[in-house]
Design an enzyme around this catalytic site. Sequence first.
Site, mmCIF file in Angstrom:
data_model
loop_
_atom_site.group_PDB
_atom_site.id
_atom_site.type_symbol
_atom_site.label_atom_id
_atom_site.label_comp_id
_atom_site.label_asym_id
_atom_site.label_seq_id
_atom_site.Cartn_x
_atom_site.Cartn_y
_atom_site.Cartn_z
ATOM 1 C CB CYS A 212 -0.951 -0.276 1.182
ATOM 2 S SG CYS A 212 -1.744 -1.477 1.244
ATOM 3 C CG ASP B 227 7.300 -8.956 -16.892
ATOM 4 O OD1 ASP B 227 8.469 -7.344 -16.279
ATOM 5 O OD2 ASP B 227 7.149 -9.539 -16.909
ATOM 6 C CG ASP B 228 8.892 -6.238 -13.210
ATOM 7 O OD1 ASP B 228 7.992 -7.605 -12.535
ATOM 8 O OD2 ASP B 228 8.165 -5.447 -13.550
#
EC number: 2.4.2.14
Length: 510
Positions: free
Chosen positions: A2, A373-374
Amino acid sequence: MCGILGIVLANQTTPVAPELCDGCIFLQHRGQDAAGIATCGSRGRIYQCKGNGMARDVFTQQRVSGLAGSMGIAHLRYPTAGSSANSEAQPFYVNSPYGINLAHNGNLVNTASLKRYMDEDVHRHINTDSDSELLLNIFAAELEKHNKYRVNNEDVFHALEGVYRLCRGGYACVGLLAGFALFGFRDPNGIRPLLFGERENPDGTKDYMLASESVVFKAHNFTKYRDLKPGEAVIIPKNCSKGEPEFKQVVPINSYRPDLFEYVYFARPDSVLDGISVYHTRLAMGSKLAENILKQLKPEDIDVVIPVPDTARTCALECANVLGKPYREGFVKNRYVGRTFIMPNQRERVSSVRRKLNPMESEFKGKKVLIVDDSIVRGTTSKEIVNMAKESGATKVYFASAAPAIRYNHIYGIDLTDTKNLIAYNRTDEEVAEVIGCERVIYQSLEDLIDCCKTDKITKFEDGVFTGNYVTGVEDGYIQELEEKRESIANNSSDMKAEVDIGLYNCADY
């Protein structure tokens, strides 16, 4: 995962809500499921606006204009171990003692014993599945032990000692004590990020901010900022023009182990967390990844390097430079589709990939393509991307990951998925390549990834998703409980209940 934010303005006649709202836009990448703001006005009255959706949708001009006060906190939710219903939107609120709001980033890993303690010993009712509400009530119960008409800073720090004693996990929190102060604290291992900053006004007074990432400070002219240390807390008085923030190392630093996944994927590239530039770590990841690729492929095996936008771009560009191969943007991203990784269920992710990314056939046709890609988590995105590349005419597709193979649960606030749904779980690299349909999968090594991120001060990281070894340990049955909650969310049963949950100041606005 978050995003959290807290601001105290020196000028108490200036509403803080617009700046909180703007700050949420800079942290939107950390959570797209729900957004919320709570402010404290005159006589300690709390105002709030929260609900499901993006910050721009929740924080309408009409709603924001009703949020009075010069002190406030904000939260952007990415659903982890709770549901994705309105009743789980943060900040959470309890009216006793003193009126407390809390916004929390992370996960507690001993929730079962904490819930029993709250029920049997403290007699506080936890109304949602969110461990954030649980953490708030633990803090409230510890603060209530002082049994005083008004609290002071020392009381708050003492209550936080109790929180640290009881709670295990990775967490960073910002909170409000009605009419008194804004406070923030960070877990003893520094797993989740939290920074403090100040901004000097023309009249010599200072405004103060707490946030998950440094990018918010730079955007709002908070030129002086630093990371809170693990186990450290800060209290900023509501009338900060007459009082200074007070810092305290509430508990000793257990270790200093930021979550590696912040640097791999979650944080913005223009942020600096714990003194580590996210952008430069991703450049280093690209260089190290290229070295590993050259051990497994011949230079003539690759015609072009193509990133999966957006996070992998920095890594892919440096990888192409080291390989001496052209870098091309082979996928056009639809910016009006959210990040597939943060979407709350698998069905949304599958349908979202092709809506989100559209291949440019000219960059694939007749070429041997290295896609970077990560990370590879569930394999959903990777499989669809490989399919699109081959449909566009690629003769061969190799898939490289800036992160090592993910074979274990993430337990500190990033909802990767249940272990059995991780594509690398119980599979070799060759089997992963077969499942996603490419010629070969090449992973970054964990040793190389740590080398890309470490500094003189920070040499170890929370790497449980790669090793299965978690810095805090795990309460018996916790991972099973976590997976049961995720399954419940996927089946919508939790959300159906939670949409009608009562919430004293915890219900959403719409």
